[in-house]
Design an enzyme around this catalytic site. Sequence first.
Site, mmCIF file in Angstrom:
data_model
loop_
_atom_site.group_PDB
_atom_site.id
_atom_site.type_symbol
_atom_site.label_atom_id
_atom_site.label_comp_id
_atom_site.label_asym_id
_atom_site.label_seq_id
_atom_site.Cartn_x
_atom_site.Cartn_y
_atom_site.Cartn_z
ATOM 1 N N THR A 129 18.461 -3.862 6.448
ATOM 2 C CA THR A 129 19.740 -3.479 5.833
ATOM 3 C C THR A 129 19.592 -2.060 5.308
ATOM 4 O O THR A 129 18.781 -1.822 4.402
ATOM 5 C CB THR A 129 20.078 -4.410 4.653
ATOM 6 O OG1 THR A 129 20.188 -5.741 5.143
ATOM 7 C CG2 THR A 129 21.392 -4.007 3.995
ATOM 8 N N LYS A 184 27.692 -5.563 7.084
ATOM 9 C CA LYS A 184 26.756 -6.147 6.109
ATOM 10 C C LYS A 184 27.103 -5.687 4.688
ATOM 11 O O LYS A 184 27.137 -6.480 3.741
ATOM 12 C CB LYS A 184 25.337 -5.725 6.502
ATOM 13 C CG LYS A 184 24.260 -6.018 5.493
ATOM 14 C CD LYS A 184 23.879 -7.474 5.445
ATOM 15 C CE LYS A 184 22.862 -7.729 4.347
ATOM 16 N NZ LYS A 184 22.571 -9.124 4.149
ATOM 17 N N LYS A 186 20.596 -3.199 -4.470
ATOM 18 C CA LYS A 186 20.418 -2.258 -3.347
ATOM 19 C C LYS A 186 21.664 -2.260 -2.450
ATOM 20 O O LYS A 186 22.193 -1.209 -2.099
ATOM 21 C CB LYS A 186 19.180 -2.663 -2.532
ATOM 22 C CG LYS A 186 19.003 -1.884 -1.241
ATOM 23 C CD LYS A 186 18.006 -2.560 -0.297
ATOM 24 C CE LYS A 186 18.317 -2.176 1.143
ATOM 25 N NZ LYS A 186 17.556 -2.917 2.132
HETATM 26 P P1 NAD Z 1 9.892 -7.406 2.436
HETATM 27 O O1 NAD Z 1 9.555 -6.334 1.464
HETATM 28 O O2 NAD Z 1 9.384 -8.786 2.219
HETATM 29 O O3 NAD Z 1 9.422 -6.942 3.930
HETATM 30 C C1 NAD Z 1 9.421 -5.620 4.380
HETATM 31 C C2 NAD Z 1 8.079 -5.366 5.057
HETATM 32 O O4 NAD Z 1 8.076 -4.063 5.640
HETATM 33 C C3 NAD Z 1 6.899 -5.417 4.085
HETATM 34 O O5 NAD Z 1 5.992 -6.420 4.489
HETATM 35 C C4 NAD Z 1 6.304 -4.009 4.159
HETATM 36 O O6 NAD Z 1 4.889 -4.000 4.051
HETATM 37 C C5 NAD Z 1 6.758 -3.574 5.527
HETATM 38 N N1 NAD Z 1 6.780 -2.121 5.699
HETATM 39 C C6 NAD Z 1 7.270 -1.173 4.860
HETATM 40 N N2 NAD Z 1 7.098 0.051 5.393
HETATM 41 C C7 NAD Z 1 6.489 -0.123 6.590
HETATM 42 C C8 NAD Z 1 6.032 0.761 7.605
HETATM 43 N N3 NAD Z 1 6.160 2.067 7.486
HETATM 44 N N4 NAD Z 1 5.448 0.224 8.693
HETATM 45 C C9 NAD Z 1 5.292 -1.109 8.819
HETATM 46 N N5 NAD Z 1 5.704 -2.010 7.891
HETATM 47 C C10 NAD Z 1 6.280 -1.503 6.784
HETATM 48 O O7 NAD Z 1 11.483 -7.404 2.543
HETATM 49 P P2 NAD Z 1 12.436 -8.526 3.198
HETATM 50 O O8 NAD Z 1 12.944 -9.417 2.145
HETATM 51 O O9 NAD Z 1 11.769 -9.091 4.406
HETATM 52 O O10 NAD Z 1 13.661 -7.593 3.627
HETATM 53 C C11 NAD Z 1 13.616 -6.780 4.789
HETATM 54 C C12 NAD Z 1 15.018 -6.252 5.059
HETATM 55 O O11 NAD Z 1 15.898 -7.365 5.225
HETATM 56 C C13 NAD Z 1 15.591 -5.413 3.910
HETATM 57 O O12 NAD Z 1 16.278 -4.325 4.475
HETATM 58 C C14 NAD Z 1 16.524 -6.380 3.194
HETATM 59 O O13 NAD Z 1 17.596 -5.725 2.542
HETATM 60 C C15 NAD Z 1 17.018 -7.227 4.357
HETATM 61 N N6 NAD Z 1 17.484 -8.595 3.976
HETATM 62 C C16 NAD Z 1 16.735 -9.372 3.137
HETATM 63 C C17 NAD Z 1 17.204 -10.643 2.816
HETATM 64 C C18 NAD Z 1 16.411 -11.556 1.884
HETATM 65 O O14 NAD Z 1 16.965 -12.584 1.457
HETATM 66 N N7 NAD Z 1 15.153 -11.245 1.578
HETATM 67 C C19 NAD Z 1 18.404 -11.126 3.349
HETATM 68 C C20 NAD Z 1 19.114 -10.326 4.230
HETATM 69 C C21 NAD Z 1 18.633 -9.055 4.545
#
Ligand code: NAD
Length: 295
Positions: A94, A169, A244
């Site tokens: 997102t 979104k 966010k």
């Molecule tokens: P998270 O922090 O658990 O996962 C993100 C991952 O990306 C982490 O493991 C981090 O180490 C990795 N990362 C960061 N920079 C990186 C790089 N340069 N190279 C490789 N890996 C890298 O977050 P999440 O909850 O999985 O959310 C991910 C996305 O999904 C976000 O944009 C969030 O807004 C969206 N989202 C989350 C939810 C939710 O309920 N958690 C729901 C809908 C959408």
Amino acid sequence: MAAIAFIGVGNMGGPMARNLIKAGHDLTVFDLSQELLDAMAEAGASIAGSAAEAVLDVDVVITMLPAGPHVKSVYEGEVLGHAKPDALLIDCSTIDVETAREVAATAAEKGFAMVDAPVSGGVGGAEAGTLTFMVGGPEEAYEAARPYLEVMGKTIVHTGGSGNGQAAKMCNNMMLGIQMISVAEAFVLAEKLGLDHQKLFDVSSKASGQCWSLTTYCPVPGPVPTSPANRDYQPGFTAAMMLKDLKLSQAAAESFAADTQLGRRAMAIYEAFAEGGSEGVDFSGVINMIREAKS
Ligand code: NAD
């Protein structure tokens, strides 16, 4: 079956990648966290030492990263210079519309097909493979991405050109933030009026006040046993994530001169909630701040 690089295997990306492995795809993953990589290796993925290494020789690249700057640096710094020219690129993070359009335009200049495909449905939806995908990008790229998205989700909607997945979104989550506050305010008022939570739920879940924040994610314990209110507001979807998304919608509203007064107010309320030490609390926990507020 396809060779897929999955970059970012956190709370959402991890279970999404697992569902692709279960469907028989050949996954190479990369994340900054070694612990997450170890868990993915156990689930059957190959581990790469960098995003650039992960995307060599794959048919599809999927990213699930925290925010716009991560997406820009991973694509422009690693993916676009190393993926095969016919690789399909799917960003499920997102992020803001401008960055999504900018990265898609750079990818298109280099000949890549790319879609932005953010999701709704949370960790539960990611695990169950029932996410909703909002997909922005050219028709052909959407059609190419659909079979992979169908493994991870149940509802897949093509919302228009590049960036329109992100637009859908942020509009959806602006509604969600506003509605959660409206439901929380109504329950707090009901308490003061001596009206039982369950009675208000029985009426409003069948009347004109109904919405997802009430019927699926009710912010008081009891009426919806699966809602985070029943487990002391453990997430779920954190207040930080909601903040966010509200910030993204309000930045867009400012850039495009849209009047979103309630969206702005919801952002201020979530800012106060998150910055008061509750960023890791489920966003429905905002009811506790509302209850304690002195008017
Ligand atoms: P998270 O922090 O658990 O996962 C993100 C991952 O990306 C982490 O493991 C981090 O180490 C990795 N990362 C960061 N920079 C990186 C790089 N340069 N190279 C490789 N890996 C890298 O977050 P999440 O909850 O999985 O959310 C991910 C996305 O999904 C976000 O944009 C969030 O807004 C969206 N989202 C989350 C939810 C939710 O309920 N958690 C729901 C809908 C959408």
